[in-house]
Design an enzyme around this catalytic site. Structure first.
Site, short mmCIF file in Angstrom:
data_model
loop_
_atom_site.label_atom_id
_atom_site.label_comp_id
_atom_site.label_asym_id
_atom_site.label_seq_id
_atom_site.Cartn_x
_atom_site.Cartn_y
_atom_site.Cartn_z
CB CYS A 11 -0.76 -0.30 0.90
SG CYS A 11 -2.07 1.16 0.65
CG HIS A 57 -3.29 -3.34 3.31
ND1 HIS A 57 -2.45 -2.73 4.44
CD2 HIS A 57 -4.10 -2.59 3.30
CE1 HIS A 57 -1.71 -1.42 4.32
NE2 HIS A 57 -3.48 -1.45 3.71
CD GLU A 67 -0.59 -4.91 6.49
OE1 GLU A 67 -0.30 -6.12 5.45
OE2 GLU A 67 -1.02 -3.78 6.37
#
Lengths: 114, 241
Positions: free
Chosen positions: B87, B195, B197
């Site tokens: 990102c 993302h 994560e």
């Protein structure tokens, strides 16, 4: 010790031709409702104003071009234009951090992105 | 040999802790790297996480690319070291010239924050090595400036060289050719808008992000045999989930 001056600079950063500008398009779509039927081709960019200490206008422009290419714009999608570069009235500064004398700030492009 | 991944923290980065936890879960040792330190230390890979480095002032990534750590990141990448930007990290990598093209405001002019199905388009990158091409992963996107653009020649090169790494099943931002992630010619520098994560725990709705992070960890030295660091408890929970 050479005389140096302070220069007032205004740089326009704008999207390159052909790069879609959704902000400009949105503004343009709103105009007829406000009665501005004669306004076309709206593009939204940035205007950045600062001052440069330099030996002369040419040196001030050189620093400005370097700064514009390396930080103020992303050359992949943006162009820049120096709209104003003129002496600040009555301003003189001591020598020291002054652009131009040794062209240390004028290696345009060498340290920038490929 | 346990892989150590350094997670760069700029002022305004806000996904660093999530990313550290997710990397530990993927089997790595993970440690923060402060942006003001002109070194990446002894890490095996560098990850530039999401957030708003330097407030995203001027343009996302425009100021971050001049942070002292970035010269070290560029040297590390040039020597073949894996560098992944998620990102805002992707934006930093394009601004730094480590990846081609640029990221623009979303076509909709809206911030998009939603799960996205992304298809693995190439296994030539350190983030997708060993992952089946065509596999669909559900990983959230959260960005205002994620609309990837590049010139036609670059786009042709990316396709011809297998450097389009991830593509959206449904394009959320206007990105050219539905591109969600790309890599450099060597495959060791990768940028992606989704993302991983945020898809690293069943509680988050998906663990597909771990597929990518594990591929990275495997590519640089393998997973830890035993949990380490301050995230042991989290790791243990992940293992039993």
């Amino acid at each position: 010790m050479p005389d140096v001056g302070r220069y007032e600079v205004l740089v326009e950063v704008r999207l390159r031709p052909g790069i879609a500008d959704p902000q400009g398009a949105t503004v343009e779509r709103a105009l007829p409702a406000l009665g501005f039927d004669a306004v076309h081709r709206v593009r939204v960019g940035k205007a950045i104003r600062f001052e440069v200490d330099a030996a002369d206008e040419r040196a001030a422009r050189s620093v400005t071009a370097d700064l514009a290419g390396r930080l103020l714009s992303n050359p992949v999608i943006e162009d820049t234009e120096v709209l104003v570069c003129r002496p600040v009235d009555g301003a003189t500064v001591a020598s020291g951090a002054v652009a131009g004398a040794h062209d240390v700030h004028t290696e345009a492009g060498s340290g920038g992105r490929p | 040999m346990t892989a150590t991944v350094g997670v760069v923290v700029f002022p305004g980065t806000n996904c660093d802790h999530d990313t550290l936890v997710a990397l530990e879960r993927a089997g790595a040792r993970a440690e923060p790297l402060w942006h003001g330190t002109p070194s990446v230390g002894h890490v095996d890979a560098v990850l530039l996480p999401g957030g708003f480095a330097h407030g995203d002032y001027l343009r996302p990534g425009a100021i971050a690319r001049f942070s002292p750590v970035m010269a070290a990141v560029a040297d590390f990448a040039a020597a073949g070291g894996p560098v992944v930007g998620i990102c805002n990290g992707f934006q930093v990598l394009t601004e730094a010239g480590l990846l081609p093209g640029a990221l623009q405001k979303n076509r909709s002019l809206r911030f998009v924050c939603q799960p996205a199905d992304v298809r693995v388009a190439s296994d030539r990158s350190v983030l997708t090595a060993g992952v089946e091409v065509g596999r669909v992963l559900r990983i959230p996107v959260a960005h205002f400036v994620g609309n990837y653009i590049c010139d036609e020649r670059t786009l042709a090169e990316l396709h011809a060289e297998g450097r389009v790494v991830l593509r959206y099943a449904e394009n959320p931002n206007g990105s050219i050719d539905d591109i969600a992630g790309i890599c450099n010619a060597a495959g060791n520098v990768v940028g992606l808008m989704p993302h991983p994560e945020r898809a690293s725990d069943p509680l988050l709705g998906s663990t597909d992000g771990l597929v990518l992070l594990r591929a990275l960890v495997d590519a640089v030295g393998g997973a830890a045999g035993v949990p380490s660091g301050p995230f042991d408890v989290v790791n243990d929970r992940a293992r039993t989930a």
